[in-house]
Design a protein around this motif. Structure first.
Motif, PDB file in Angstrom:
ATOM      1  N   ILE A 325       0.836  -1.205   0.000  1.00  0.00           N
ATOM      2  CA  ILE A 325       0.000   0.000   0.000  1.00  0.00           C
ATOM      3  C   ILE A 325       0.871   1.255   0.000  1.00  0.00           C
ATOM      4  O   ILE A 325       0.624   2.208  -0.758  1.00  0.00           O
ATOM      5  CB  ILE A 325      -0.947  -0.018   1.215  1.00  0.00           C
ATOM      6  CG1 ILE A 325      -1.961  -1.153   1.051  1.00  0.00           C
ATOM      7  CG2 ILE A 325      -1.640   1.324   1.389  1.00  0.00           C
ATOM      8  CD1 ILE A 325      -2.760  -1.449   2.307  1.00  0.00           C
ATOM      9  N   TRP A 329       1.158   3.909  -3.148  1.00  0.00           N
ATOM     10  CA  TRP A 329       0.886   5.344  -2.967  1.00  0.00           C
ATOM     11  C   TRP A 329       2.042   6.177  -3.515  1.00  0.00           C
ATOM     12  O   TRP A 329       1.830   7.192  -4.197  1.00  0.00           O
ATOM     13  CB  TRP A 329       0.678   5.622  -1.486  1.00  0.00           C
ATOM     14  CG  TRP A 329       0.540   7.085  -1.175  1.00  0.00           C
ATOM     15  CD1 TRP A 329      -0.571   7.851  -1.327  1.00  0.00           C
ATOM     16  CD2 TRP A 329       1.562   7.952  -0.677  1.00  0.00           C
ATOM     17  NE1 TRP A 329      -0.314   9.161  -0.952  1.00  0.00           N
ATOM     18  CE2 TRP A 329       0.997   9.248  -0.551  1.00  0.00           C
ATOM     19  CE3 TRP A 329       2.900   7.771  -0.325  1.00  0.00           C
ATOM     20  CZ2 TRP A 329       1.726  10.335  -0.093  1.00  0.00           C
ATOM     21  CZ3 TRP A 329       3.617   8.851   0.136  1.00  0.00           C
ATOM     22  CH2 TRP A 329       3.042  10.123   0.254  1.00  0.00           C
ATOM     23  N   LYS A 333       0.001   4.016  -7.971  1.00  0.00           N
ATOM     24  CA  LYS A 333      -0.670   2.810  -8.452  1.00  0.00           C
ATOM     25  C   LYS A 333      -1.898   2.512  -7.602  1.00  0.00           C
ATOM     26  O   LYS A 333      -2.059   3.028  -6.490  1.00  0.00           O
ATOM     27  CB  LYS A 333       0.293   1.615  -8.411  1.00  0.00           C
ATOM     28  CG  LYS A 333       1.469   1.741  -9.375  1.00  0.00           C
ATOM     29  CD  LYS A 333       2.359   0.520  -9.296  1.00  0.00           C
ATOM     30  CE  LYS A 333       3.516   0.598 -10.284  1.00  0.00           C
ATOM     31  NZ  LYS A 333       3.036   0.472 -11.678  1.00  0.00           N
ATOM     32  N   ASP A 334      -2.776   1.684  -8.140  1.00  0.00           N
ATOM     33  CA  ASP A 334      -4.011   1.333  -7.454  1.00  0.00           C
ATOM     34  C   ASP A 334      -3.692   0.506  -6.201  1.00  0.00           C
ATOM     35  O   ASP A 334      -2.975  -0.494  -6.267  1.00  0.00           O
ATOM     36  CB  ASP A 334      -4.912   0.530  -8.400  1.00  0.00           C
ATOM     37  CG  ASP A 334      -6.278   0.252  -7.787  1.00  0.00           C
ATOM     38  OD1 ASP A 334      -6.595   0.853  -6.743  1.00  0.00           O
ATOM     39  OD2 ASP A 334      -7.019  -0.567  -8.361  1.00  0.00           O
ATOM     40  N   LYS A 335      -4.235   0.918  -5.068  1.00  0.00           N
ATOM     41  CA  LYS A 335      -3.973   0.212  -3.816  1.00  0.00           C
ATOM     42  C   LYS A 335      -5.254  -0.180  -3.089  1.00  0.00           C
ATOM     43  O   LYS A 335      -5.212  -0.660  -1.952  1.00  0.00           O
ATOM     44  CB  LYS A 335      -3.124   1.087  -2.886  1.00  0.00           C
ATOM     45  CG  LYS A 335      -3.675   2.489  -2.641  1.00  0.00           C
ATOM     46  CD  LYS A 335      -2.695   3.329  -1.824  1.00  0.00           C
ATOM     47  CE  LYS A 335      -3.161   4.772  -1.689  1.00  0.00           C
ATOM     48  NZ  LYS A 335      -4.457   4.930  -1.014  1.00  0.00           N
ATOM     49  N   ARG A 336      -6.397  -0.050  -3.751  1.00  0.00           N
ATOM     50  CA  ARG A 336      -7.674  -0.274  -3.081  1.00  0.00           C
ATOM     51  C   ARG A 336      -7.871  -1.727  -2.661  1.00  0.00           C
ATOM     52  O   ARG A 336      -8.358  -2.011  -1.566  1.00  0.00           O
ATOM     53  CB  ARG A 336      -8.829   0.172  -3.995  1.00  0.00           C
ATOM     54  CG  ARG A 336      -8.938   1.689  -4.149  1.00  0.00           C
ATOM     55  CD  ARG A 336      -9.946   2.056  -5.209  1.00  0.00           C
ATOM     56  NE  ARG A 336      -9.525   1.609  -6.534  1.00  0.00           N
ATOM     57  CZ  ARG A 336     -10.231   1.807  -7.638  1.00  0.00           C
ATOM     58  NH1 ARG A 336     -11.406   2.430  -7.572  1.00  0.00           N
ATOM     59  NH2 ARG A 336      -9.781   1.385  -8.813  1.00  0.00           N
ATOM     60  N   GLN A 337      -7.481  -2.664  -3.516  1.00  0.00           N
ATOM     61  CA  GLN A 337      -7.665  -4.073  -3.181  1.00  0.00           C
ATOM     62  C   GLN A 337      -6.814  -4.465  -1.977  1.00  0.00           C
ATOM     63  O   GLN A 337      -7.281  -5.164  -1.071  1.00  0.00           O
ATOM     64  CB  GLN A 337      -7.308  -4.950  -4.394  1.00  0.00           C
ATOM     65  CG  GLN A 337      -7.569  -6.428  -4.160  1.00  0.00           C
ATOM     66  CD  GLN A 337      -7.305  -7.260  -5.411  1.00  0.00           C
ATOM     67  OE1 GLN A 337      -7.007  -6.720  -6.479  1.00  0.00           O
ATOM     68  NE2 GLN A 337      -7.437  -8.566  -5.287  1.00  0.00           N
ATOM     69  N   GLU A 339      -5.737  -2.425   0.366  1.00  0.00           N
ATOM     70  CA  GLU A 339      -6.288  -1.751   1.544  1.00  0.00           C
ATOM     71  C   GLU A 339      -7.491  -2.503   2.102  1.00  0.00           C
ATOM     72  O   GLU A 339      -7.631  -2.666   3.326  1.00  0.00           O
ATOM     73  CB  GLU A 339      -6.684  -0.320   1.183  1.00  0.00           C
ATOM     74  CG  GLU A 339      -5.506   0.612   0.990  1.00  0.00           C
ATOM     75  CD  GLU A 339      -5.938   1.994   0.523  1.00  0.00           C
ATOM     76  OE1 GLU A 339      -5.239   2.967   0.848  1.00  0.00           O
ATOM     77  OE2 GLU A 339      -6.989   2.090  -0.168  1.00  0.00           O
ATOM     78  N   SER A 340      -8.345  -2.988   1.212  1.00  0.00           N
ATOM     79  CA  SER A 340      -9.525  -3.725   1.648  1.00  0.00           C
ATOM     80  C   SER A 340      -9.125  -5.024   2.348  1.00  0.00           C
ATOM     81  O   SER A 340      -9.694  -5.381   3.397  1.00  0.00           O
ATOM     82  CB  SER A 340     -10.418  -4.032   0.440  1.00  0.00           C
ATOM     83  OG  SER A 340     -11.505  -4.840   0.814  1.00  0.00           O
ATOM     84  N   ARG A 341      -8.151  -5.714   1.797  1.00  0.00           N
ATOM     85  CA  ARG A 341      -7.724  -6.975   2.415  1.00  0.00           C
ATOM     86  C   ARG A 341      -7.037  -6.727   3.759  1.00  0.00           C
ATOM     87  O   ARG A 341      -7.224  -7.485   4.709  1.00  0.00           O
ATOM     88  CB  ARG A 341      -6.786  -7.725   1.468  1.00  0.00           C
ATOM     89  CG  ARG A 341      -6.522  -9.167   1.892  1.00  0.00           C
ATOM     90  CD  ARG A 341      -5.704  -9.916   0.884  1.00  0.00           C
ATOM     91  NE  ARG A 341      -5.557 -11.305   1.275  1.00  0.00           N
ATOM     92  CZ  ARG A 341      -4.741 -12.166   0.674  1.00  0.00           C
ATOM     93  NH1 ARG A 341      -4.004 -11.766  -0.366  1.00  0.00           N
ATOM     94  NH2 ARG A 341      -4.653 -13.423   1.090  1.00  0.00           N
ATOM     95  N   ARG A 343      -7.630  -4.225   5.833  1.00  0.00           N
ATOM     96  CA  ARG A 343      -8.660  -3.863   6.811  1.00  0.00           C
ATOM     97  C   ARG A 343      -9.339  -5.114   7.364  1.00  0.00           C
ATOM     98  O   ARG A 343      -9.625  -5.203   8.569  1.00  0.00           O
ATOM     99  CB  ARG A 343      -9.701  -2.934   6.174  1.00  0.00           C
ATOM    100  CG  ARG A 343      -9.272  -1.488   6.090  1.00  0.00           C
ATOM    101  CD  ARG A 343     -10.463  -0.583   5.812  1.00  0.00           C
ATOM    102  NE  ARG A 343     -11.112  -0.908   4.550  1.00  0.00           N
ATOM    103  CZ  ARG A 343     -10.780  -0.384   3.375  1.00  0.00           C
ATOM    104  NH1 ARG A 343      -9.803   0.518   3.316  1.00  0.00           N
ATOM    105  NH2 ARG A 343     -11.426  -0.734   2.276  1.00  0.00           N
TER     106      ARG A 343
END
Length: 366
Positions: A325, A329, A333-337, A339-341, A343
């Motif tokens: 993550i 940042w 790059k995309d870090k949403r997946q 971050e969700s995992r 959490r």
């Protein structure tokens, strides 16, 4: 390669002639009693001093079948032997003969069909073990020969070969452990016995280099052995331990080189799903990040997370997610997946998440 070692070592070790070499042989027994290595007993091993044996690393493809030979020959532009052409003609429609002029790569219909079927099939890779150098080392009261072995994939240009340096006692320890755990498999594996003198002559060292190449190749041809911890750790365990010590001391450039070589070794040996491999990826990510190379660090984290995709309880998962993550940042790059995992892991656990560097430094190695 072993013949070149023989040529160099003959000048370095025999010096003024055979008489001096013989005198040195007798002097070794008294001066270095603990350095006794191989007896000149290589029964079952080739005595040729050049060339390297290779064995397939796919147990289900131990020998190439005739169809694979057809394809390989056509890829190389070689004509097929008459007996194979006759077999091909009997197994299908009669096809027109191959063009006979030199350099023709025209395929028969049978070979074209075989090529179409084989394009997506698995092609076994072979692993070569080659002793590239052998150096006599003097350490206080001991003297030994250190052999540098390169692991190289055959059948393609290997732009990232991996190397290990081992002495006779390391080979002997591996042989002893494997015979204890795999007695039946090791029954046909030859290992030269110890000898008491002339361990450091050029001819003896060159012969041993060839013997060790064959020994490792024979072991790698046995599926149960090449997957065993004893065999795999012979190549990379001490490298991982050294890389971890360098990382702890803050020598990140030197540590990165050690982690990289360990990564290449494990990749070539097919150990890419072990806990050691994940620790290696952690070492690469930490060192790249400390050396301000976020792109390379991010790639190591992504590779680790692919391996951990089906695992939710691995101790390195949360640290890898956290590092991924942060690096995503930095790189935009995309870090949403990730971050969700992360959490989800934090909701199910108690306490904070250790950093990847903390886990790497504290992780015990045998």
């Amino acid at each position: 390669m072993a013949s070149r070692i023989l040529h160099r070592l003959r000048h370095a070790l025999t010096g003024e002639g055979e008489q001096d070499g013989l005198a040195a042989c007798h002097a070794e027994v008294d001066e270095f009693p603990e350095s006794s290595e191989l007896e000149d007993d290589t029964e079952g091993l080739s005595t040729r001093l050049s060339g390297t044996l290779s064995f397939t690393s796919n147990e289900e493809e131990e020998e190439e079948d005739d169809d694979d030979i057809h394809v390989v020959r056509q890829e190389r532009g070689e004509s097929l032997p008459p007996d194979l052409l006759a077999d091909a003609a009997e197994n299908g429609e009669h096809s027109p003969p191959l063009t006979e002029h030199r350099g023709s790569n025209m395929l028969t219909r049978q070979l074209q069909e075989l090529w179409r079927k084989s394009r997506g099939s698995f092609v076994p890779q072979r692993l070569l073990f080659e002793v590239t150098s052998a150096n006599v080392v003097n350490e206080r009261n001991s003297k030994y020969v250190l052999y540098t072995i390169y692991l190289i994939r055959a059948g393609q240009f290997d732009k990232a070969p991996a190397a290990v340096a081992r002495r006779y006692s390391d080979f002997e320890r591996l042989n002893r452990r494997l015979r204890r755990h795999f007695g039946s498999d090791m029954a046909g594996v030859s290992f030269p016995r110890k000898r008491l003198r002339c361990n450091f002559t050029a001819e003896t060292i060159a012969k041993r280099s060839r013997a060790f190449e064959q020994f490792l190749s024979h072991l790698h041809s046995l599926p149960e052995i090449r997957r065993s911890a004893d065999y795999l750790e012979f190549f990379f365990l001490d490298g991982l331990q050294g890389a971890q010590r360098l990382t702890r001391s803050g020598a990140y450039q030197e540590a990165l080189a050690a982690w990289t070589n360990a990564h290449r070794l494990q990749d070539k040996l097919g150990a890419g799903h072990s806990g050691h491999f994940l620790l290696t990826l952690a070492g690469l990510a930490v060192c790249h990040q400390e050396l301000e190379q976020p792109g390379e660090a991010h790639a190591s984290c992504e590779q680790a997370l692919r391996l951990l995709e089906a695992q939710d309880s691995h101790p390195l998962l949360a640290p890898f997610l956290q590092a991924h993550i942060h690096l995503a940042w930095m790189l935009g790059k995309d870090k949403r997946q990730a971050e969700s995992r992360l959490r989800g892991l934090q909701d199910a656990s108690v306490g904070g998440v250790p950093t990847l560097k903390e886990m790497l430094i504290k992780q015990p190695l045998p």
